[in-house]
Design a protein around this motif. Sequence first.
Motif, PDB file in Angstrom:
ATOM      1  N   GLN A  61     -26.262   2.285  -8.944  1.00  0.00           N
ATOM      2  CA  GLN A  61     -25.377   2.737 -10.014  1.00  0.00           C
ATOM      3  C   GLN A  61     -23.910   2.621  -9.636  1.00  0.00           C
ATOM      4  N   ARG A  62     -23.611   2.557  -8.347  1.00  0.00           N
ATOM      5  CA  ARG A  62     -22.217   2.401  -7.920  1.00  0.00           C
ATOM      6  C   ARG A  62     -21.673   1.027  -8.289  1.00  0.00           C
ATOM      7  N   HIS A  63     -22.570   0.055  -8.463  1.00  0.00           N
ATOM      8  CA  HIS A  63     -22.145  -1.328  -8.688  1.00  0.00           C
ATOM      9  C   HIS A  63     -22.481  -1.833 -10.090  1.00  0.00           C
ATOM     10  N   ALA A  64     -23.217  -1.058 -10.859  1.00  0.00           N
ATOM     11  CA  ALA A  64     -23.658  -1.513 -12.176  1.00  0.00           C
ATOM     12  C   ALA A  64     -22.893  -0.795 -13.272  1.00  0.00           C
ATOM     13  N   PRO A 110     -42.285   2.341   6.399  1.00  0.00           N
ATOM     14  CA  PRO A 110     -42.963   2.381   5.098  1.00  0.00           C
ATOM     15  C   PRO A 110     -43.433   0.988   4.698  1.00  0.00           C
ATOM     16  N   GLU A 111     -44.433   0.914   3.854  1.00  0.00           N
ATOM     17  CA  GLU A 111     -44.902  -0.380   3.372  1.00  0.00           C
ATOM     18  C   GLU A 111     -43.920  -1.006   2.395  1.00  0.00           C
ATOM     19  N   THR A 112     -43.164  -0.152   1.686  1.00  0.00           N
ATOM     20  CA  THR A 112     -42.215  -0.636   0.686  1.00  0.00           C
ATOM     21  C   THR A 112     -40.878   0.061   0.854  1.00  0.00           C
ATOM     22  N   LEU A 113     -39.811  -0.717   0.807  1.00  0.00           N
ATOM     23  CA  LEU A 113     -38.458  -0.190   0.741  1.00  0.00           C
ATOM     24  C   LEU A 113     -37.807  -0.708  -0.541  1.00  0.00           C
ATOM     25  N   TYR A 114     -36.621  -0.207  -0.854  1.00  0.00           N
ATOM     26  CA  TYR A 114     -36.018  -0.514  -2.148  1.00  0.00           C
ATOM     27  C   TYR A 114     -34.534  -0.848  -1.995  1.00  0.00           C
ATOM     28  N   HIS A 115     -34.049  -1.621  -2.960  1.00  0.00           N
ATOM     29  CA  HIS A 115     -32.635  -2.000  -2.980  1.00  0.00           C
ATOM     30  C   HIS A 115     -32.156  -1.969  -4.420  1.00  0.00           C
ATOM     31  N   GLY A 116     -31.077  -1.215  -4.668  1.00  0.00           N
ATOM     32  CA  GLY A 116     -30.517  -1.145  -6.009  1.00  0.00           C
ATOM     33  C   GLY A 116     -29.317  -2.055  -6.161  1.00  0.00           C
ATOM     34  N   THR A 117     -29.213  -2.718  -7.303  1.00  0.00           N
ATOM     35  CA  THR A 117     -28.108  -3.654  -7.515  1.00  0.00           C
ATOM     36  C   THR A 117     -27.778  -3.732  -9.005  1.00  0.00           C
ATOM     37  N   ALA A 118     -26.683  -4.395  -9.323  1.00  0.00           N
ATOM     38  CA  ALA A 118     -26.300  -4.601 -10.718  1.00  0.00           C
ATOM     39  C   ALA A 118     -27.137  -5.714 -11.329  1.00  0.00           C
ATOM     40  N   PRO A 119     -27.475  -5.636 -12.605  1.00  0.00           N
ATOM     41  CA  PRO A 119     -28.281  -6.689 -13.248  1.00  0.00           C
ATOM     42  C   PRO A 119     -27.670  -8.079 -13.112  1.00  0.00           C
TER      43      PRO A 119
END
Length: 237
Positions: free
Chosen positions: A189-192, A147-156
Amino acid sequence: MTEPVFECATHGYYARAADDRDPPACPACDGDGDRILDGHRRRRLSTFCSGALRHFPDDAGLTLDAGGWTALTELVACAERQYGWADDRAVGAVVATDPKGRFERRERGDRVEIRAAYGHSIAVDLDAGRRDDVSGDRETETQDDLPETLYHGTAPRNLDAILDEGLKPMGRQTVHLSGGRETARTVGQRHADGDPVVLAVDVRELTAAGFDVRKRGVDTYTAERVPPECLTRSPNV
């Protein structure tokens, strides 16, 4: 809530929530199946198997090769020692119905082998001796297929450090990225404590900088690291 797992005599294992039929019908043929695991046991066994293959094989009694593979019979034996009810059908059901593609299974002669597809904290080389006998559509994509874009979720609270230093593996071997924004948000959401931050990764820029990106499951990708210049904050939508 984790769905229970059943086995259809014709179409194999399937996971399905309870409905007005007991057991719930096989989605392929609408026939009855045998109940293998309830949702609670399925979750416990999945957690143990993925943990043994990713993080604590020695403690579980597993021997992994350089690529992280072990005999399926060994994993079953370890699971039976941990849970008396975890037989070969239970382990097979967990592996076959995992919704995130956490496991890879292959046959080598009369030996069936299994490994975790991603998420290792122990030293393994997932590309060592890769073969076409890995079941499922989980082989590494070519860089042009990514994909052209991937994503990463994290705590603020992590945002400033990430934008300054980029994404690093931390306790794992590689950085884990998601194919979709909502998947990354769920992971974050697991870390935030509240709403997570979702970062977008420019895959073309990342690979042009010399970093390989690998697909390792249904919607999980890995990279050695992600420099800050390849990251932008994805807007909340």
